[in-house]
Enzyme design. Sequence first.
Site, short mmCIF file in Angstrom:
data_model
loop_
_atom_site.label_atom_id
_atom_site.label_comp_id
_atom_site.label_asym_id
_atom_site.label_seq_id
_atom_site.Cartn_x
_atom_site.Cartn_y
_atom_site.Cartn_z
N HIS A 147 7.63 6.11 10.49
CA HIS A 147 6.77 5.87 8.98
C HIS A 147 5.89 7.19 9.41
O HIS A 147 4.54 6.84 9.53
CB HIS A 147 6.20 4.54 9.29
CG HIS A 147 5.54 4.31 7.94
ND1 HIS A 147 5.50 5.15 6.80
CD2 HIS A 147 4.52 3.10 7.58
CE1 HIS A 147 4.92 4.33 5.93
NE2 HIS A 147 4.55 3.13 6.37
N LYS B 123 23.50 -5.43 -7.00
CA LYS B 123 24.92 -5.65 -7.39
C LYS B 123 26.09 -5.28 -6.35
O LYS B 123 27.17 -5.24 -6.83
CB LYS B 123 25.27 -5.03 -8.68
CG LYS B 123 24.23 -5.81 -9.71
CD LYS B 123 24.49 -4.91 -11.06
CE LYS B 123 23.48 -5.29 -12.28
NZ LYS B 123 23.99 -4.54 -13.42
N ARG C 254 12.19 3.82 1.43
CA ARG C 254 11.82 2.65 2.44
C ARG C 254 13.10 2.07 2.52
O ARG C 254 13.59 1.36 1.64
CB ARG C 254 10.80 2.14 2.01
CG ARG C 254 10.55 0.90 2.88
CD ARG C 254 9.22 0.20 2.85
NE ARG C 254 8.16 0.82 3.62
CZ ARG C 254 6.94 0.29 3.93
NH1 ARG C 254 6.74 -0.85 3.68
NH2 ARG C 254 6.21 0.97 4.32
N ARG D 226 0.75 -1.49 0.13
CA ARG D 226 0.01 0.08 0.11
C ARG D 226 0.72 1.40 -0.15
O ARG D 226 0.65 2.25 -0.45
CB ARG D 226 -1.10 0.05 1.15
CG ARG D 226 -0.62 -0.20 2.50
CD ARG D 226 -1.50 -1.16 3.30
NE ARG D 226 -1.07 -2.50 3.14
CZ ARG D 226 -1.64 -3.62 3.23
NH1 ARG D 226 -2.58 -3.56 3.26
NH2 ARG D 226 -0.99 -4.70 3.25
N THR D 227 1.80 1.29 0.68
CA THR D 227 2.64 2.65 0.59
C THR D 227 3.30 2.79 -0.43
O THR D 227 2.96 4.04 -0.97
CB THR D 227 3.87 2.49 2.03
OG1 THR D 227 3.33 1.99 2.96
CG2 THR D 227 4.49 4.08 2.04
C1 NCD Z 1 3.67 -0.88 8.14
C2 NCD Z 1 5.24 -0.93 7.76
O1 NCD Z 1 5.92 -1.29 6.50
O2 NCD Z 1 5.86 -0.31 8.39
N1 NCD Z 1 3.00 -1.10 6.82
C3 NCD Z 1 2.52 0.00 5.96
O3 NCD Z 1 3.39 0.67 5.80
N2 NCD Z 1 1.40 -0.21 5.65
C4 NCD Z 1 3.42 -1.87 8.96
C5 NCD Z 1 3.64 -3.49 9.15
O4 NCD Z 1 4.47 -3.74 8.04
O5 NCD Z 1 3.31 -4.11 9.81
#
Ligand code: NCD
Length: 308
Positions: A132, A82, A104, A54-55
């Site tokens: 986050h 690599k 990320r 989703r992110t």
């Molecule tokens: C979270 C994450 O990746 O930090 N998920 C997200 O971004 N929707 C939480 C998780 O992975 O549990």
Amino acid sequence: MKHLLSIDDVSADQVQEIFATAADMHDVQRREVKKLPALRGRTVINMFFEDSTRTRSSFEIAGKWLSADVINISAKGSSASKGESLRDTVLTVCAMGVDGLVIRHPASGAAQQVSEWVDAVVINAGDGMHEHPTQALLDAYTLQRRMGSLDGKHVAIIGDLTHSRVFRSNVLCLTKLGARVTVVAPPTLMPSGIGPWSKEAGFATSYDLDDVLPDADAVMMLRVQKERMSGGYFPSAREYTVGYGLTRDRLRLLRPDAPICHPGPMNRGLEIAADAADAAQSVVLEQVSSGLAVRMAVLYHLLAGEES
Ligand code: NCD
């Protein structure tokens, strides 16, 4: 605010400004033609060195609906696999004239580090177990739309706190907006050092979910992050669920109008039962659609005014 690396980068007023823009962006989501020209001519790179559904997709859609050119790079399929260093990868993409970097990374502090290397706007989409921020903003936005002002509201955050960047950003965001926060976890998943932090930031901790639930105005269930666990944090999945899962029985302790949040991905049957995930009071999918609106708002605030 040049970057969004932590909830500490935004004041309570700025959070409300982002929410006001997100409300406008929500209207765009309902249109047949979902396009605004705000970021025309801007280029945003999504660099995802960890898995995401989703992110990543919501940052991509958000950028596209604002007319930015959006490119995705992941660890698999890029030169990171690599052996290229993060710094070299980042400097390489920035040499192409990128305006925004959404990153990320499994290392806590990675987004901050990247922001020191580049001129582009950096947005933290999750750095290890640290923060986050857009998740916390979208969670608070979802709750505020449901419950009105969060001032004085009691939000319980339950689950694998030790490994959760969502919990860290949410505590900062919710307390900034005046909410009363209680975090609940088994002793093994309660982060070390939380005592002094909870006193300083003004939130409560508990090991007893049944005690906390009846008094909660909203609950946020967090995923048991098995991929970050090196040892045994609880005897069995069954025991975790018995102590800390939002089960069908526990649902009865919760007020019927208290929103149930989960950032996803959910481990159904472990931290959250299907009855809770699919309950009328569950806002899990609303979090996803709000997430898109909030990410559009964040991109707009950070990039629309920038000189290209
Ligand atoms: C979270 C994450 O990746 O930090 N998920 C997200 O971004 N929707 C939480 C998780 O992975 O549990």
